[in-house]
Every structure is written in C-alpha cells, then in structure tokens.
Design an enzyme around this catalytic site. Structure first.
Site, mmCIF file in Angstrom:
data_model
loop_
_atom_site.group_PDB
_atom_site.id
_atom_site.type_symbol
_atom_site.label_atom_id
_atom_site.label_comp_id
_atom_site.label_asym_id
_atom_site.label_seq_id
_atom_site.Cartn_x
_atom_site.Cartn_y
_atom_site.Cartn_z
ATOM 1 N N ASP A 11 42.281 4.538 -2.358
ATOM 2 C CA ASP A 11 42.031 4.473 -0.923
ATOM 3 C C ASP A 11 40.542 4.164 -0.749
ATOM 4 O O ASP A 11 39.887 3.650 -1.665
ATOM 5 C CB ASP A 11 42.526 5.742 -0.199
ATOM 6 C CG ASP A 11 41.692 6.978 -0.500
ATOM 7 O OD1 ASP A 11 40.757 6.904 -1.327
ATOM 8 O OD2 ASP A 11 41.975 8.037 0.092
ATOM 9 N N HIS A 101 52.437 14.442 -24.213
ATOM 10 C CA HIS A 101 53.566 15.344 -23.978
ATOM 11 C C HIS A 101 54.425 14.964 -22.771
ATOM 12 O O HIS A 101 55.632 15.205 -22.779
ATOM 13 C CB HIS A 101 53.059 16.780 -23.770
ATOM 14 C CG HIS A 101 52.612 17.435 -25.051
ATOM 15 N ND1 HIS A 101 52.370 18.778 -25.162
ATOM 16 C CD2 HIS A 101 52.369 16.916 -26.294
ATOM 17 C CE1 HIS A 101 52.000 19.081 -26.404
ATOM 18 N NE2 HIS A 101 51.977 17.959 -27.105
HETATM 19 C C1 RB5 Z 1 40.565 10.758 2.387
HETATM 20 O O1 RB5 Z 1 39.535 11.230 3.158
HETATM 21 C C2 RB5 Z 1 41.074 11.833 1.428
HETATM 22 O O2 RB5 Z 1 41.873 12.721 2.131
HETATM 23 C C3 RB5 Z 1 41.785 11.197 0.286
HETATM 24 O O3 RB5 Z 1 40.942 10.336 -0.384
HETATM 25 C C4 RB5 Z 1 42.343 12.140 -0.776
HETATM 26 O O4 RB5 Z 1 41.384 13.060 -1.194
HETATM 27 C C5 RB5 Z 1 43.625 12.755 -0.476
HETATM 28 O O5 RB5 Z 1 44.251 13.436 -1.297
#
Ligand code: RB5
Length: 148
Positions: A11, A101
């Site tokens: 992301d 594993h």
């Molecule tokens: C985004 O801000 C954050 O929530 C994401 O990168 C992640 O840590 C979610 O699990």
C-alpha cells in the site's frame, strides 16, 4: 524452484521499501514482478494484498512479498486467496521457518515496524529456505483442507 518470479506489492505505507526489495531480489537471481502502486497516494492494503496473492495462486509467480505499515492487514487480505500461505515476519528465524515448516508462498513485511536493512535480511532468509516436507506437509495439508 523453476519459476523464479516474485510478485511484489504494497500500500502507500512505503513504496520505496517495496521497490528496494524488488531490486534486491533481482540481485539474488529472481525476477521481480512489481505490480505497484507507483505513487504514495493513500490506497487500501486489501486491494494490493489480493492482487499479489492472485498472481501466486494462479502460478504466474512462485512467491510474493507484500508490504504495508505493519504487514498485518495486507497479510490478512492475501491469506483470503485460496492457495496462499502468507506470514508477517520481523525476524529472520520466522522468515526461514515459514518456508521450512509452513510452506509459505508469501511474505509480508511491516515498513513501520522494521528498517530496510533488516527487511533485506528477512527477504534473504525467506528466499534461501526450502520447505522441509514430511510431517510438515501433513500439517500444511490440514491448512489447505480448511479452504474447502
Ligand atoms: C495504512 O495507514 C495502514 O493501516 C496499513 O499500511 C497497514 O499497517 C495495515 O495493516
């Protein structure tokens, strides 16, 4: 492993770390299939976890490495795709063991948890380990059976 393609996605938490990992795996003899995103604009981790996982589940890529802030959310999304076994690692021992594993085919990393140096060592541990089979195969089969 004859398929040497690794899909990478993330992301917005740290696209730079993902791109650095993509470059690093190429130096280790793997083909990096970096499916983005290419900007740091906010984007939902489930989308990117799922897209990467589908590349692994389809057989297009042998393995996947995914990154979000903690690694946790993107790992949860990836594990919803049938055939994917993804673990979050913040240490090299776990990275070795999820291959050895658990026959993990995806690795998730938390860009806000670990630094780039450790991330590269974790990636190396993950890629250099091999599934040990035997009693571990029976247990992995039990995980697969849960997908039915
Ligand atoms: C985004 O801000 C954050 O929530 C994401 O990168 C992640 O840590 C979610 O699990």
């Amino acid at each position: 492993m004859t398929n040497k393609r690794i899909v990478l996605s993330s992301d917005h938490a740290d696209i730079g770390l993902r791109q650095a990992i993509a470059a690093h795996v190429e130096t280790l003899g793997w083909e990096a299939v970096d499916i983005g995103p290419t900007t740091s604009e906010s984007t939902p981790y489930p989308k990117h976890g799922a897209e990467a996982a589908q590349r692994v589940a389809s057989g297009d890529c042998a393995l996947g490495i995914i990154v979000c802030g903690t690694g946790q959310g993107i790992m949860m999304a990836a594990n919803k795709v049938k055939g994917v076994r993804c673990g979050v690692c913040s240490d090299t021992f776990s990275a070795k063991m999820i291959r050895g594993h658990n026959d993990a085919n995806m690795l998730a990393l938390g860009a806000r948890v670990i630094g780039a140096g450790l991330a590269m060592e974790i990636v190396e541990a993950f890629l250099s380990a091999e599934f040990e089979g035997g009693r571990h195969a029976t247990r992995v089969d039990m995980i697969t059976a849960l997908e039915a």
